[in-house]
Design an enzyme around this catalytic site. Structure first.
Site, short mmCIF file in Angstrom:
data_model
loop_
_atom_site.label_atom_id
_atom_site.label_comp_id
_atom_site.label_asym_id
_atom_site.label_seq_id
_atom_site.Cartn_x
_atom_site.Cartn_y
_atom_site.Cartn_z
N HIS A 11 0.89 -1.17 -0.12
CA HIS A 11 -0.10 -0.12 0.04
C HIS A 11 1.01 1.46 -0.11
CE1 HIS A 11 1.01 0.90 4.33
NE2 HIS A 11 0.69 -0.48 4.63
N GLY A 12 0.28 2.40 -0.41
CA GLY A 12 0.93 3.57 -0.41
C GLY A 12 1.16 4.03 0.95
N ARG A 62 -6.21 0.97 3.95
CA ARG A 62 -4.77 1.39 3.43
C ARG A 62 -4.43 0.44 2.17
NH1 ARG A 62 -3.37 -0.35 8.25
NH2 ARG A 62 -1.47 -1.80 8.51
N GLU A 89 -1.51 -6.97 7.58
CA GLU A 89 -0.02 -6.68 8.19
C GLU A 89 0.08 -7.43 9.39
OE1 GLU A 89 2.76 -6.27 8.08
OE2 GLU A 89 3.22 -4.07 7.76
N TYR A 92 0.88 -5.91 15.46
CA TYR A 92 2.08 -5.45 16.38
C TYR A 92 1.92 -5.50 17.93
CZ TYR A 92 5.87 -4.41 12.93
OH TYR A 92 6.59 -4.65 11.97
N HIS A 184 0.60 -5.64 2.60
CA HIS A 184 1.45 -4.75 3.51
C HIS A 184 2.84 -5.34 3.31
CE1 HIS A 184 -2.36 -3.24 5.27
NE2 HIS A 184 -2.82 -4.29 4.73
N ASN A 186 4.61 -6.57 5.67
CA ASN A 186 5.15 -7.93 6.39
C ASN A 186 4.41 -9.10 5.74
OD1 ASN A 186 7.15 -7.54 8.72
ND2 ASN A 186 5.71 -6.16 9.21
#
Length: 230
Positions: A11-12, A62, A89, A92, A184, A186
């Protein structure tokens, strides 16, 4: 027979990329630069003659917005698009939303580097009463409790991305479809690790730029024969 092509598109730039925050499954939007990166990706794909049959993306805005902006440049907003949490993604955990530099000041550069760049060490886990716990987001209400992460290592991300690739995407590719995967850093890193057979201790060094189409060409045995950025 021509090689089948798949394009991997990170994604940007997101608002939290710009602010240097851990993002993970937090549903943040693209920055103005990120929207331009997504459009420019679509322009590059059009200039190189891509016409996709199918698109896969994550459940996060996103990545979805990036795929839409890119496909719009190709006059291909009409093609089937599948949104899947397995392409999200890396989660985290309790680091989500924190500024990376401030987190390094609090926990030390070495510890943050371990959380960010080790292959199989998870970040601090998020509690189930947190807004960052996926069980509190209706996007994921159909998932079983065991599928909802509290915080993931890159290995954990790999373990959900690769089965999805083999079970869902590969059969589509084998039918000759050219496919766009908008995801993403990851989740794409995990897929590249698998496709290129990159060792555990090397994959975390791989950097994937935002908004840059990465083309993989596959032979009839679904083996990648070349890859390159547009």
């Amino acid at each position: 027979m021509k090689n089948t092509r798949i394009v991997l598109l990170r994604h940007g730039q997101s608002v939290w990329n710009k602010e240097n925050r851990f993002t993970g499954w937090a549903n943040v939007s693209l920055s103005e630069l990120g929207e331009n990166e997504a459009r420019n990706a679509g322009i590059k794909l059009k200039e190189n003659g891509f016409n996709f049959n199918f698109c896969y993306t994550s459940m996060l805005d996103r990545a979805i917005k990036t795929s839409n902006l890119a496909l719009e440049q190709l006059d291909s907003l009409w093609i089937p698009v599948e949104h899947d949490w397995q392409l999200n993604e890396r989660h985290y955990g309790d680091l989500q939303g924190l500024n990376k530099a401030e987190t390094a000041e609090e926990f030390g550069d070495e510890q943050v580097h371990i959380w960010r760049r080790s292959y199989d060490i998870e970040p601090p886990q998020v509690s189930e009463d947190s807004s960052f716990y996926p069980g509190n987001d209706r996007r994921y209400q159909e998932l079983q409790h065991s599928q909802l992460p509290h915080g993931e290592s890159l290995k954990d991300t790999y373990d959900r991305v690769i089965p999805f690739w083999n079970e869902n995407i590969v059969p589509n590719v084998e039918q000759g479809s050219d496919i766009l995967i908008a995801a993403h850093g990851n989740s794409l890193r995990a897929l590249i690790k698998y496709l290129d057979n990159i060792p555990d201790d090397k994959i975390t060094e791989l950097e994937i730029p935002t908004g840059a189409p990465l083309v993989y060409e596959f032979n009839e045995q679904m083996k990648p024969v070349k890859s390159y950025y547009l």
